[in-house]
Design an enzyme around this catalytic site. Structure first.
Site, PDB file in Angstrom:
ATOM      1  N   CYS A 112      -3.457   8.510  11.996  1.00 19.45           N
ATOM      2  CA  CYS A 112      -2.774   9.802  11.708  1.00 19.45           C
ATOM      3  C   CYS A 112      -3.012  11.041  12.158  1.00 19.45           C
ATOM      4  CB  CYS A 112      -3.208  10.163  10.120  1.00 19.45           C
ATOM      5  SG  CYS A 112      -2.897   8.562   8.975  1.00 19.45           S
ATOM      6  N   HIS A 235      -2.005  17.508   7.996  1.00 22.17           N
ATOM      7  CA  HIS A 235      -1.746  16.265   7.662  1.00 22.17           C
ATOM      8  C   HIS A 235      -1.187  16.000   6.262  1.00 22.17           C
ATOM      9  CE1 HIS A 235      -1.253  11.726   7.584  1.00 22.17           C
ATOM     10  NE2 HIS A 235      -2.665  11.781   7.473  1.00 22.17           N
ATOM     11  N   ASN A 265       2.445   9.869   2.631  1.00 24.60           N
ATOM     12  CA  ASN A 265       1.795   9.979   3.981  1.00 24.60           C
ATOM     13  C   ASN A 265       2.608   9.144   4.970  1.00 24.60           C
ATOM     14  OD1 ASN A 265       0.043   9.711   5.974  1.00 24.60           O
ATOM     15  ND2 ASN A 265      -1.739   9.213   4.691  1.00 24.60           N
TER      16      ASN A 265
HETATM   17  O1  UT7 Z   1      -4.070   9.500   6.536  1.00 22.67           O
HETATM   18  C1  UT7 Z   1      -5.178   9.214   6.032  1.00 22.67           C
HETATM   19  C2  UT7 Z   1      -4.948   8.026   5.258  1.00 22.67           C
HETATM   20  N1  UT7 Z   1      -5.799   8.061   3.834  1.00 22.67           N
HETATM   21  C3  UT7 Z   1      -6.180   9.094   2.989  1.00 22.67           C
HETATM   22  O2  UT7 Z   1      -5.765  10.237   3.134  1.00 22.67           O
HETATM   23  C4  UT7 Z   1      -6.805   8.700   1.806  1.00 22.67           C
HETATM   24  C5  UT7 Z   1      -7.781   9.614   1.222  1.00 22.67           C
HETATM   25  N2  UT7 Z   1      -8.282   9.429  -0.293  1.00 22.67           N
HETATM   26  C6  UT7 Z   1      -7.488   9.779  -1.144  1.00 22.67           C
HETATM   27  O3  UT7 Z   1      -6.330  10.342  -0.878  1.00 22.67           O
HETATM   28  C7  UT7 Z   1      -8.069   9.659  -2.560  1.00 22.67           C
HETATM   29  O4  UT7 Z   1      -9.215   8.956  -2.358  1.00 22.67           O
HETATM   30  C8  UT7 Z   1      -7.114   8.340  -3.202  1.00 22.67           C
HETATM   31  C9  UT7 Z   1      -5.585   9.227  -3.580  1.00 22.67           C
HETATM   32  C10 UT7 Z   1      -6.677   7.131  -2.230  1.00 22.67           C
HETATM   33  C11 UT7 Z   1      -7.617   7.998  -4.594  1.00 22.67           C
HETATM   34  O5  UT7 Z   1      -8.137   8.961  -5.371  1.00 22.67           O
HETATM   35  P1  UT7 Z   1      -9.389   9.306  -6.035  1.00 22.67           P
HETATM   36  O6  UT7 Z   1      -9.362  10.562  -6.810  1.00 22.67           O
HETATM   37  O7  UT7 Z   1     -10.470   9.273  -4.860  1.00 22.67           O
HETATM   38  O8  UT7 Z   1      -9.811   8.225  -6.713  1.00 22.67           O
HETATM   39  P2  UT7 Z   1     -10.637   6.877  -7.101  1.00 22.67           P
HETATM   40  O9  UT7 Z   1     -10.266   6.009  -5.851  1.00 22.67           O
HETATM   41  O10 UT7 Z   1     -11.748   7.554  -7.061  1.00 22.67           O
HETATM   42  O11 UT7 Z   1     -10.180   6.248  -8.178  1.00 22.67           O
HETATM   43  C12 UT7 Z   1     -10.238   6.718  -9.602  1.00 22.67           C
HETATM   44  C13 UT7 Z   1      -9.656   5.801 -10.549  1.00 22.67           C
HETATM   45  C14 UT7 Z   1     -10.136   4.144 -10.387  1.00 22.67           C
HETATM   46  O12 UT7 Z   1     -10.421   3.761 -11.708  1.00 22.67           O
HETATM   47  P3  UT7 Z   1     -11.758   4.073 -12.478  1.00 22.67           P
HETATM   48  O13 UT7 Z   1     -12.805   3.109 -11.550  1.00 22.67           O
HETATM   49  O14 UT7 Z   1     -12.165   5.445 -12.680  1.00 22.67           O
HETATM   50  O15 UT7 Z   1     -11.547   3.268 -13.911  1.00 22.67           O
HETATM   51  C15 UT7 Z   1      -9.283   3.713  -9.907  1.00 22.67           C
HETATM   52  O16 UT7 Z   1      -9.004   2.289 -10.106  1.00 22.67           O
HETATM   53  O17 UT7 Z   1      -8.265   5.660 -10.308  1.00 22.67           O
HETATM   54  C16 UT7 Z   1      -7.873   4.275 -10.187  1.00 22.67           C
HETATM   55  N3  UT7 Z   1      -6.964   4.179  -9.316  1.00 22.67           N
HETATM   56  C17 UT7 Z   1      -5.502   4.178  -9.720  1.00 22.67           C
HETATM   57  N4  UT7 Z   1      -5.005   4.383 -10.940  1.00 22.67           N
HETATM   58  C18 UT7 Z   1      -3.785   4.444 -11.042  1.00 22.67           C
HETATM   59  C19 UT7 Z   1      -6.948   3.978  -8.072  1.00 22.67           C
HETATM   60  N5  UT7 Z   1      -5.746   3.798  -7.398  1.00 22.67           N
HETATM   61  C20 UT7 Z   1      -4.514   4.109  -8.685  1.00 22.67           C
HETATM   62  C21 UT7 Z   1      -3.364   3.950  -8.653  1.00 22.67           C
HETATM   63  N6  UT7 Z   1      -2.649   4.173  -9.836  1.00 22.67           N
HETATM   64  N7  UT7 Z   1      -2.630   4.075  -7.616  1.00 22.67           N
END
Ligand code: UT7
Length: 310
Positions: A112, A235, A265
């Site tokens: 990215c 980004h 993204n």
């Molecule tokens: O270009 C570089 C590419 N990457 C990035 O920029 C990614 C950077 N990271 C992020 O943007 C965030 O970490 C994410 C958007 C990927 C995830 O957000 P988060 O606030 O860090 O969520 P999390 O991974 O801590 O998950 C929170 C909850 C989990 O459930 P529990 O364990 O709390 O019950 C996940 O299982 O949200 C759940 N979850 C979802 N729920 C619905 C994870 N993905 C999803 C989804 N839909 N797509």
């Protein structure tokens, strides 16, 4: 005289994939995606459109905007992690299609942050007087490396391309400062095996810190302060990461590019797509101080502080 941007172009596929559409594919929901990422929809390229096709469309628009012919290009740099083939490079495919006969061509792999690496590489060739005009493109067909069963990643990415034509600009304008960096120890947090695999939380923590720190560094290096910044192009990975950078620079909301809602993204294409769109919307004007900042798999990062205009 500094290297700067002479023209900008973008291309996004027509097909829109909304959060509601994704609800039918994986266990997710519109509310979660919107509040956690800021994404509402993304574009998906069809089976006949690959990264080189999107790069071509964006490049044609950038050349037209710059009023420069493809034959005048000395070099083509394409940032992509989703090339059509391992080789020939997308840049060579583009060279042929554009008829840019005298241009050297190579792809840049910095995920990215690839577009930032490309622009800074172009700057070296231009300011050393080796080359006059360099085309830099970020293009990605991420949909072909997305695991549509993995809700952690499937909701985030989209396809598209953005391009700039670079060359020398008038005194005081162009790239004033930059920072590029890499930390291979973090490679395990975001990589492609068959599909993209990501430890979202680790990448998130890294990105929040890096985006804000790098922005501040390039502003200081340019001999400016936060108050001098007119526009931020981060980004487009996650609205919460982008907001953290904006707040660190104490910029009002309207001074930050925000295309993530529509396109998700798009990796290396995200900054030039946002640039093209915000420029067209009249949000970037001549002599504005513009900060661009990106991060990605590698881990890699890059930031640029520039004064807009030819
Ligand atoms: O270009 C570089 C590419 N990457 C990035 O920029 C990614 C950077 N990271 C992020 O943007 C965030 O970490 C994410 C958007 C990927 C995830 O957000 P988060 O606030 O860090 O969520 P999390 O991974 O801590 O998950 C929170 C909850 C989990 O459930 P529990 O364990 O709390 O019950 C996940 O299982 O949200 C759940 N979850 C979802 N729920 C619905 C994870 N993905 C999803 C989804 N839909 N797509």
């Amino acid at each position: 005289m500094n290297a700067g941007i002479l023209g900008v172009g973008k291309y996004v596929p027509e097909k829109v994939l909304t959060n509601q559409d994704l609800e039918e594919i994986v266990d997710t929901n519109d509310e979660w995606i919107r509040t956690r990422t800021g994404i509402e929809e993304r574009r998906i390229a069809d089976d006949h459109t690959d990264s080189s096709d999107m790069a071509y469309e964006a490049a044609v628009e950038a050349l037209k905007h710059a009023n420069i012919k493809a034959e005048e290009l000395d070099m083509i740099l394409v940032a992509t992690v989703t090339p059509d083939h391992p080789f020939p490079s997308v840049s060579c495919m583009l060279q042929e299609r554009l008829g840019a006969k005298k241009a050297a061509a190579m792809d840049v792999s910095a995920a990215c942050a690839g577009f930032m690496y490309g622009v800074i590489t172009a700057k070296q060739f231009i300011e050393s007087n080796a080359y006059k005009y360099v085309l830099v493109v970020g293009t990605e067909k991420l949909s072909k490396v997305t695991d549509w069963n993995d809700r952690n990643t499937a909701v985030l990415f989209g396809d598209g391309a953005g391009a700039v034509v670079m060359g020398k600009v008038s005194e005081g304008r162009g790239i004033l400062s930059f920072e590029l960096g890499a930390d291979g120890t973090g490679g395990k947090h975001l990589y492609q095996d068959e599909y993209i695999i990501m430890n979202g939380r680790e990448v998130f923590k890294f990105a929040v810190r890096q985006m804000a720190d790098s922005s501040v560094h390039v502003i200081e290096q340019a001999g400016l302060t936060k108050d001098d910044v007119d526009f931020l192009i981060p980004h487009q990975a996650n609205i919460r990461i982008m907001e953290a950078s904006r707040q660190r620079l104490a910029l009002p909301e309207e001074k930050m590019a925000k295309t993530i809602r529509k396109y998700g993204n798009t990796s290396s294409a995200s900054i030039p797509i946002a640039m093209a769109e915000e420029l067209q919307a009249g949000k970037i004007k001549d002599d504005d101080v513009v900060v661009m900042v990106g991060f990605g798999g590698g881990l890699t990062w890059g930031a640029i502080c520039m004064r807009w205009g030819r």
